[in-house]
Design a protein around this motif. Structure first.
Motif, PDB file in Angstrom:
ATOM      1  N   PHE A  42      -5.770   4.120  -3.319  1.00 42.25           N
ATOM      2  CA  PHE A  42      -5.875   2.982  -2.509  1.00 42.25           C
ATOM      3  C   PHE A  42      -5.203   3.120  -1.145  1.00 42.25           C
ATOM      4  CE2 PHE A  42      -5.401   0.588  -6.668  1.00 42.25           C
ATOM      5  CZ  PHE A  42      -6.783   0.103  -6.671  1.00 42.25           C
ATOM      6  N   HIS A  43      -5.857   2.728   0.037  1.00 43.61           N
ATOM      7  CA  HIS A  43      -5.230   2.898   1.246  1.00 43.61           C
ATOM      8  C   HIS A  43      -3.874   2.335   1.364  1.00 43.61           C
ATOM      9  CE1 HIS A  43      -9.608   3.282   2.293  1.00 43.61           C
ATOM     10  NE2 HIS A  43      -9.000   4.444   3.033  1.00 43.61           N
ATOM     11  N   ALA A  44      -3.759   1.252   0.758  1.00 42.49           N
ATOM     12  CA  ALA A  44      -2.637   0.512   0.764  1.00 42.49           C
ATOM     13  C   ALA A  44      -1.229   1.380   0.137  1.00 42.49           C
ATOM     14  CB  ALA A  44      -2.553  -0.886   0.048  1.00 42.49           C
ATOM     15  N   ASP A  45      -1.626   2.007  -0.818  1.00 47.86           N
ATOM     16  CA  ASP A  45      -0.332   2.933  -1.544  1.00 47.86           C
ATOM     17  C   ASP A  45      -0.087   4.097  -0.350  1.00 47.86           C
ATOM     18  OD1 ASP A  45      -0.631   1.491  -3.927  1.00 47.86           O
ATOM     19  OD2 ASP A  45      -2.009   3.141  -4.474  1.00 47.86           O
ATOM     20  N   CYS A  46      -1.142   4.632   0.351  1.00 50.05           N
ATOM     21  CA  CYS A  46      -0.472   5.506   1.442  1.00 50.05           C
ATOM     22  C   CYS A  46       0.032   4.831   2.529  1.00 50.05           C
ATOM     23  CB  CYS A  46      -1.978   6.062   2.080  1.00 50.05           C
ATOM     24  SG  CYS A  46      -3.073   7.270   0.805  1.00 50.05           S
ATOM     25  N   GLU A  47      -0.331   3.690   2.940  1.00 46.48           N
ATOM     26  CA  GLU A  47       0.455   2.931   4.046  1.00 46.48           C
ATOM     27  C   GLU A  47       1.745   2.596   3.570  1.00 46.48           C
ATOM     28  OE1 GLU A  47      -0.670  -1.248   6.462  1.00 46.48           O
ATOM     29  OE2 GLU A  47      -0.763  -1.572   4.197  1.00 46.48           O
ATOM     30  N   TRP A  61      -3.467   2.986  10.408  1.00 44.06           N
ATOM     31  CA  TRP A  61      -4.880   2.504  10.199  1.00 44.06           C
ATOM     32  C   TRP A  61      -5.573   3.438   8.928  1.00 44.06           C
ATOM     33  CZ3 TRP A  61      -6.843  -1.222  13.053  1.00 44.06           C
ATOM     34  CH2 TRP A  61      -6.204  -1.580  14.173  1.00 44.06           C
ATOM     35  N   GLY A  62      -6.301   2.679   8.302  1.00 46.69           N
ATOM     36  CA  GLY A  62      -6.603   3.380   7.122  1.00 46.69           C
ATOM     37  C   GLY A  62      -8.047   4.244   7.428  1.00 46.69           C
ATOM     38  N   GLU A  75     -13.147   2.926   7.559  1.00 51.82           N
ATOM     39  CA  GLU A  75     -12.975   1.874   6.809  1.00 51.82           C
ATOM     40  C   GLU A  75     -12.013   1.767   5.557  1.00 51.82           C
ATOM     41  OE1 GLU A  75     -16.616  -0.343   4.365  1.00 51.82           O
ATOM     42  OE2 GLU A  75     -17.242   0.458   6.263  1.00 51.82           O
ATOM     43  N   SER A  76     -11.319   0.708   5.806  1.00 50.42           N
ATOM     44  CA  SER A  76     -10.125   0.081   4.770  1.00 50.42           C
ATOM     45  C   SER A  76      -9.849  -1.235   4.792  1.00 50.42           C
ATOM     46  CB  SER A  76      -9.109   1.067   5.072  1.00 50.42           C
ATOM     47  OG  SER A  76      -7.989   0.539   4.211  1.00 50.42           O
ATOM     48  N   LEU A  77      -9.454  -1.975   3.754  1.00 51.46           N
ATOM     49  CA  LEU A  77      -8.877  -3.353   3.760  1.00 51.46           C
ATOM     50  C   LEU A  77      -7.813  -3.257   4.705  1.00 51.46           C
ATOM     51  CD1 LEU A  77      -9.278  -4.167   0.015  1.00 51.46           C
ATOM     52  CD2 LEU A  77     -10.640  -4.870   2.213  1.00 51.46           C
ATOM     53  N   ASN A  86      -8.996  -6.931  15.344  1.00 50.59           N
ATOM     54  CA  ASN A  86      -9.897  -6.082  14.403  1.00 50.59           C
ATOM     55  C   ASN A  86     -10.085  -6.609  13.067  1.00 50.59           C
ATOM     56  OD1 ASN A  86     -10.443  -2.988  14.413  1.00 50.59           O
ATOM     57  ND2 ASN A  86     -10.307  -3.439  12.254  1.00 50.59           N
ATOM     58  N   ARG A  87     -11.246  -7.673  13.107  1.00 49.77           N
ATOM     59  CA  ARG A  87     -11.410  -8.720  12.134  1.00 49.77           C
ATOM     60  C   ARG A  87     -12.449  -7.903  11.037  1.00 49.77           C
ATOM     61  NH1 ARG A  87      -9.940 -13.570  13.632  1.00 49.77           N
ATOM     62  NH2 ARG A  87      -9.346 -13.873  15.537  1.00 49.77           N
ATOM     63  N   SER A  88     -12.648  -6.797  11.173  1.00 53.80           N
ATOM     64  CA  SER A  88     -13.330  -5.858  10.083  1.00 53.80           C
ATOM     65  C   SER A  88     -12.654  -4.903   9.252  1.00 53.80           C
ATOM     66  CB  SER A  88     -14.419  -5.044  11.084  1.00 53.80           C
ATOM     67  OG  SER A  88     -15.281  -4.296  10.276  1.00 53.80           O
ATOM     68  N   MET A  89     -13.155  -4.391   8.194  1.00 55.56           N
ATOM     69  CA  MET A  89     -12.727  -3.340   7.663  1.00 55.56           C
ATOM     70  C   MET A  89     -12.785  -1.976   8.368  1.00 55.56           C
ATOM     71  SD  MET A  89     -13.698  -4.405   3.697  1.00 55.56           S
ATOM     72  CE  MET A  89     -13.452  -2.436   3.181  1.00 55.56           C
TER      73      MET A  89
END
Length: 111
Positions: A42-47, A61-62, A75-77, A86-89
């Motif tokens: 997951f991108h969140a784990d990297c974050e 940013w993901g 593209e990332s949550l 930035n209202r988009s993934m």
């Protein structure tokens, strides 16, 4: 395996970051510090790795990196940020996309 990459990645680090997904690497990129965390599911784990290292969330940013084609997707949550317009993934700001691409290329590209 997630690696914090602050200087040019080694082939061993690239291979370890590819272990989870095989064809591409999930990334979180700190555009202020010019570093990234990559690997894992997951991108969140990297974050989280970047946040624990002192990065500020507004600068992270993901993205995904495909080593075979040397391409980046944006593209990332974790990119959904109404307060940063930035209202988009997908990263909508072309300047931020360029910064992400440059950091990824400098740290991972051509390996």
């Amino acid at each position: 395996m997630i690696h914090l990459i602050c200087s040019r990645a080694t082939q061993e680090q690239i291979d370890e970051m590819l272990e989870t997904l095989g064809l591409y690497i999930k990334l979180a990129v700190d555009i202020q510090r010019g570093i990234l965390a990559g690997g894992g599911e997951f991108h969140a784990d990297c974050e989280t790795v970047l946040l624990e290292d002192g990065s500020e969330q507004v600068n992270i940013w993901g993205a995904d990196w495909y080593p075979d084609s040397q391409t980046v997707t944006y593209e990332s949550l974790i990119n959904i940020r109404p307060r940063q317009n930035n209202r988009s993934m997908e990263i909508l700001d072309l300047g931020i996309r360029e910064q992400v691409a440059n950091i990824v290329q400098n740290l991972l590209g051509g390996v």
